[in-house]
Every structure is written in structure tokens, then in C-alpha cells.
Design a protein around this motif. Structure first.
Motif, mmCIF file in Angstrom:
data_model
loop_
_atom_site.group_PDB
_atom_site.id
_atom_site.type_symbol
_atom_site.label_atom_id
_atom_site.label_comp_id
_atom_site.label_asym_id
_atom_site.label_seq_id
_atom_site.Cartn_x
_atom_site.Cartn_y
_atom_site.Cartn_z
ATOM 1 N N LEU A 298 -2.791 31.053 -13.277
ATOM 2 C CA LEU A 298 -3.990 30.880 -12.460
ATOM 3 C C LEU A 298 -4.035 32.036 -11.462
ATOM 4 O O LEU A 298 -3.000 32.632 -11.152
ATOM 5 C CB LEU A 298 -3.949 29.554 -11.682
ATOM 6 C CG LEU A 298 -3.968 28.252 -12.481
ATOM 7 C CD1 LEU A 298 -3.717 27.070 -11.556
ATOM 8 C CD2 LEU A 298 -5.287 28.070 -13.224
ATOM 9 N N THR A 299 -5.223 32.324 -10.950
ATOM 10 C CA THR A 299 -5.302 33.300 -9.874
ATOM 11 C C THR A 299 -5.009 32.589 -8.555
ATOM 12 O O THR A 299 -5.149 31.356 -8.439
ATOM 13 C CB THR A 299 -6.693 33.940 -9.805
ATOM 14 O OG1 THR A 299 -7.641 32.955 -9.376
ATOM 15 C CG2 THR A 299 -7.114 34.485 -11.171
ATOM 16 N N GLU A 302 -7.992 30.744 -7.429
ATOM 17 C CA GLU A 302 -8.204 29.464 -8.120
ATOM 18 C C GLU A 302 -7.304 28.380 -7.533
ATOM 19 O O GLU A 302 -7.730 27.232 -7.366
ATOM 20 C CB GLU A 302 -7.934 29.635 -9.616
ATOM 21 C CG GLU A 302 -9.036 30.397 -10.340
ATOM 22 C CD GLU A 302 -8.663 30.758 -11.767
ATOM 23 O OE1 GLU A 302 -9.572 31.099 -12.541
ATOM 24 O OE2 GLU A 302 -7.451 30.707 -12.105
ATOM 25 N N LEU A 306 -8.741 24.992 -5.908
ATOM 26 C CA LEU A 306 -8.396 23.674 -6.438
ATOM 27 C C LEU A 306 -7.779 22.771 -5.379
ATOM 28 O O LEU A 306 -7.845 21.549 -5.501
ATOM 29 C CB LEU A 306 -7.435 23.830 -7.622
ATOM 30 C CG LEU A 306 -8.045 24.432 -8.891
ATOM 31 C CD1 LEU A 306 -6.961 24.785 -9.896
ATOM 32 C CD2 LEU A 306 -9.057 23.480 -9.507
ATOM 33 N N ARG A 312 -14.004 23.500 -3.700
ATOM 34 C CA ARG A 312 -14.389 23.010 -5.029
ATOM 35 C C ARG A 312 -15.906 22.854 -5.118
ATOM 36 O O ARG A 312 -16.523 23.231 -6.114
ATOM 37 C CB ARG A 312 -13.709 21.659 -5.309
ATOM 38 C CG ARG A 312 -12.234 21.740 -5.622
ATOM 39 C CD ARG A 312 -11.700 20.345 -5.934
ATOM 40 N NE ARG A 312 -10.337 20.403 -6.426
ATOM 41 C CZ ARG A 312 -9.829 19.610 -7.352
ATOM 42 N NH1 ARG A 312 -10.597 18.674 -7.901
ATOM 43 N NH2 ARG A 312 -8.586 19.714 -7.742
ATOM 44 N N ALA A 315 -17.493 26.173 -5.345
ATOM 45 C CA ALA A 315 -17.284 26.773 -6.663
ATOM 46 C C ALA A 315 -18.239 26.187 -7.692
ATOM 47 O O ALA A 315 -18.768 26.908 -8.552
ATOM 48 C CB ALA A 315 -15.837 26.569 -7.104
ATOM 49 N N MET A 331 -16.811 24.290 -14.773
ATOM 50 C CA MET A 331 -16.095 24.371 -13.505
ATOM 51 C C MET A 331 -15.582 23.007 -13.068
ATOM 52 O O MET A 331 -14.442 22.867 -12.612
ATOM 53 C CB MET A 331 -17.012 24.946 -12.418
ATOM 54 C CG MET A 331 -16.371 25.002 -11.032
ATOM 55 S SD MET A 331 -14.921 26.094 -10.939
ATOM 56 C CE MET A 331 -15.756 27.696 -10.874
ATOM 57 N N GLN A 335 -11.694 21.969 -12.589
ATOM 58 C CA GLN A 335 -11.144 21.386 -11.367
ATOM 59 C C GLN A 335 -10.406 20.081 -11.645
ATOM 60 O O GLN A 335 -9.305 19.852 -11.122
ATOM 61 C CB GLN A 335 -12.276 21.159 -10.364
ATOM 62 C CG GLN A 335 -12.880 22.454 -9.844
ATOM 63 C CD GLN A 335 -14.120 22.215 -9.003
ATOM 64 O OE1 GLN A 335 -14.677 21.116 -8.983
ATOM 65 N NE2 GLN A 335 -14.571 23.255 -8.303
ATOM 66 N N ARG A 372 -12.219 28.461 -18.164
ATOM 67 C CA ARG A 372 -12.505 29.611 -17.308
ATOM 68 C C ARG A 372 -13.482 30.567 -18.004
ATOM 69 O O ARG A 372 -14.389 31.126 -17.384
ATOM 70 C CB ARG A 372 -11.220 30.334 -16.946
ATOM 71 C CG ARG A 372 -11.432 31.518 -16.000
ATOM 72 C CD ARG A 372 -10.179 32.355 -15.863
ATOM 73 N NE ARG A 372 -9.116 31.638 -15.185
ATOM 74 C CZ ARG A 372 -7.970 31.283 -15.764
ATOM 75 N NH1 ARG A 372 -7.771 31.541 -17.056
ATOM 76 N NH2 ARG A 372 -7.039 30.667 -15.086
#
Length: 382
Positions: A298-299, A302, A306, A312, A315, A331, A335, A372
Motif C-alpha cells: 500500500l502507499t 492509502e 484508511l 475515507r 477519498a 474506493m 476501504q 485500486r
């Protein structure tokens, strides 16, 4: 940006295993019990209220149900519980709990009457023990049937609340219908205001104490706490319920005093506890997803998203603006699956995860990658 290991694009999320025979039999047994108890409850209420009372009571009692349900679901934002299990606990509270309480409470009324004692004994010293036991069994049932869906205090509060809402709904149908049959519209309006407007959270809050106890036990390692927390939660629920019933039988002055001294503080304490538990879930998400952020699955953005409910929401709005409804759905799924991954990782750390947890973990990561790509098409992986 790239992932540290190749993840096949067609790697599916772990397929659900075939239900064990005992699980299937348990579901069948539960459905039979729910249907039977529901039908018997409707017959018992109709016998007291008549068809008009049943219909009128059902409509009026439904008014507070949706706002109260929405309140409990609002607390469960990181990992929403399956609708089927929420419906099951509601149905258990509405059917099994109410029918069981009707039978035992009525029997106790007869016994107390024959003994020449005050009839309020049933409401104060019998009904709370009986009703909270039946409602609490709904949470135990979820724990037995779907242990993986139960991660702690927030889950306990939500499931217990749903059972309490179901119970309160049917009980309100009975009281409203009975009042309509006995006194007419004026009395029915008074009961509606008292039960559906002034105190719609009473039953859910009582039973939430049991949910807190079971939620603590689920996460505890100390055997004494595993047993003691649910028992203490049950006793707290019974005590709150008993005091509330006593106040209701003490006239309007007693009811008003108990409302100010008990109901409002308990409601505030419940909201505070639930928000603290939900905040702790956010910290757990950040803690257990951090390893994926550090290793590239994951970045870091992200992981931060999360772990934050406002992030969230932002996003999802961003995905809607940039990719439309499909991107927003992706998305949201991203999540929800991210939360499930965090709680899986937490169970793995506590040593309570199933043997196939590593396989499930990898499958979740692969699915996150595919999701993603649906809301961020420019992302590439190795």
C-alpha cells in the motif's frame, strides 16, 4: 509506484469454504426457531390487541426504529458488519427474545399473583434478567456462527444494539396496540411519546452493556477476563433495566427523575465509550496496515486514508468526481477490504487467526490491487 512483489491480476480473493455440516444445521435450526417464535409472538400480541391494534402498533412502533438503527450503524464505520448478521440479531430480538420473555414473564406474573405479592416484582426483579438473557444470546449466537465477523467492543455494541432494537420494536407494538384497545387514541399517543420519542434507546442501551462485555472477552487473553467481562456486562444490563422498570412503575415523577439521573448519563456514557472504541479501531487500522505501507503493498497515503474516517469520505468523493459511480464503488470496496485486512492482521498478531490466514492475507492484497486499478487507472505494479 510499484509493489515489491508481482501480484497476478487474476488472483481472486480466497473463495469461501464450503460450510461445515454443523454450521449449516445451526443456520437451519436458527431459522426454524426465528420463524416459529415470530409467528407465536404475532399470535400472542394479536390475541391481546386485536388486528387493528396490531397494525396500528406496528406502524407507530416502526417510527423510531430506523433512526436508532442508523445511530448504531454510524458507530460501525471502519468494518461494517454483514447485513445478514445484523438482520439475524434484529430478528432474534424481535422474535425469540420477545416470545421467550412473554412466556416467562407471564408465568412469573401468575406465580407472584398467586403468592399475593406486588405485581411490580416481575417488572423489576424478573423481566430484566429474562429479557437481557434472551437478547444477549443473539450476540453469543453471532460469536458461535461467525467468529471471524466479531473483532471487539464496537462489533459487540452493534450486534447487541440490533437485538435490543428488535425487542423494543415488538414490545412497543404490544404496548401501543394494547393501549389502543383499552383506552383509545389519547392513551396511545401518550404511550407513543413516552416509549418511541422520549426513550427509544432504552432497550438497545441496556443490551449494549452485554455487547461491551463480550467484545472485551473476544480480545482478552486472561481466562478470568474472558468469563468475567460478559457476566459483568450482563449484570450491568440487568441493573440498568431493573432501575428503568422501577422508575416506570413509580409514576411520572419517578420516571422523569430516572430519565435525568439514569437514561441521559447512560446514553452519554454509551456514546463516549463507543466513540473511544471506534477511535481505537482507527489506530489499529493504522498500526496493522503500516507494514504494507513500508513494504510497498500500500502507499503511505492509502494507509493514512484508511485509518481516518474523514479521509475515507474525502477519498470516496474524489473517486466520484474523477471516475464516476464505478470508481466510488471501487474506493468503498477498497476501504472496507482494507479494514478487514487490518483486523485479520490484528488477529494474526494475537494468535487467534485461522490456519489459512496467510493465504487470505495475500488474496486480500491482490484484490486491493485490482480495486485500486478501478479508481486509479494510472497506478502500475511490478
Amino acid at each position: 509506484m510499484s509493489a515489491p512483489f508481482p501480484m497476478p491480476a487474476d488472483q481472486p480473493l480466497t473463495a469461501p469454504r464450503r460450510p461445515r455440516m454443523r454450521t449449516t444445521l445451526l443456520w437451519v435450526a436458527v431459522i426454524i426457531v426465528l420463524v416459529a417464535s415470530g409467528l407465536l409472538t404475532v399470535l400472542a400480541i394479536t390475541r391481546e390487541t386485536g388486528v387493528m391494534g396490531l397494525v396500528t402498533g406496528s406502524v407507530l412502533a416502526a417510527v423510531p426504529v430506523f433512526p436508532v438503527i442508523a445511530t448504531f450503524l454510524w458507530l460501525d464505520r471502519y468494518e461494517a458488519e454483514p447485513p445478514s448478521l445484523l438482520a439475524l440479531t434484529f430478528a432474534w430480538g424481535a422474535g425469540v427474545s420477545t416470545f421467550g420473555a412473554l412466556v416467562i414473564n407471564t408465568a412469573s406474573l401468575i406465580a407472584i399473583h398467586n403468592a399475593g405479592r406486588d405485581m411490580t416484582y416481575t417488572a423489576v426483579f424478573v423481566a430484566p434478567f429474562v429479557e437481557e438473557a434472551f437478547k444477549g444470546l443473539a450476540v453469543v449466537l453471532i460469536l458461535l456462527m461467525r467468529r471471524r465477523e466479531f473483532d471487539g467492543v464496537v462489533d459487540g455494541i452493534v450486534y447487541a444494539g440490533m437485538a435490543g432494537i428488535g425487542f423494543a420494536y415488538v414490545e412497543n407494538v404490544l404496548y401501543l396496540g394494547r393501549t389502543l384497545a383499552d383506552t383509545g387514541g389519547g392513551g396511545t399517543v401518550f404511550v407513543f411519546l413516552l416509549r418511541c420519542v422520549v426513550s427509544p434507546f432504552a432497550h438497545p442501551l441496556f443490551t449494549a452493556a452485554i455487547g461491551v462485555g463480550i467484545g472485551v472477552a473476544v480480545r482478552a487473553r486472561n481466562p478470568l477476563l474472558k468469563v468475567g467481562a460478559p457476566v459483568l456486562g450482563y449484570l450491568v444490563a440487568v441493573a440498568l433495566h431493573g432501575i428503568w422498570n422501577w422508575s416506570a412503575s413509580s409514576g411520572m415523577a419517578g420516571f422523569a427523575a430516572a430519565y435525568v439521573a439514569l437514561q441521559l448519563p447512560v446514553f452519554i456514557a454509551f456514546i463516549s465509550l463507543a466513540l473511544l472504541a471506534r477511535g481505537r479501531e482507527g489506530k489499529l487500522v493504522a498500526q496493522h496496515l503500516d507494514i504494507y505501507g513500508r513494504t510497498g503493498w500500500l502507499t503511505q497515503a492509502e494507509v493514512a486514508m484508511l485509518a481516518s474516517l474523514p479521509a475515507r469520505r474525502e477519498a470516496r468523493d474524489w473517486a466520484q468526481r474523477t471516475g464516476g459511480a464505478e470508481a466510488r464503488r471501487a474506493m468503498r470496496e477498497f476501504q472496507e477490504l482494507g479494514s478487514e485486512l487490518a483486523f485479520l492482521r490484528e488477529r494474526m498478531a494475537r494468535g487467534t487467526a485461522s490456519a489459512d490466514a496467510p493465504t487470505t492475507e495475500y488474496a486480500m492484497l491482490a484484490t486491493l490491487s485490482r480495486l485500486r486499478a478501478r479508481f486509479l487507472p494510472g497506478f502500475t505494479q511490478a
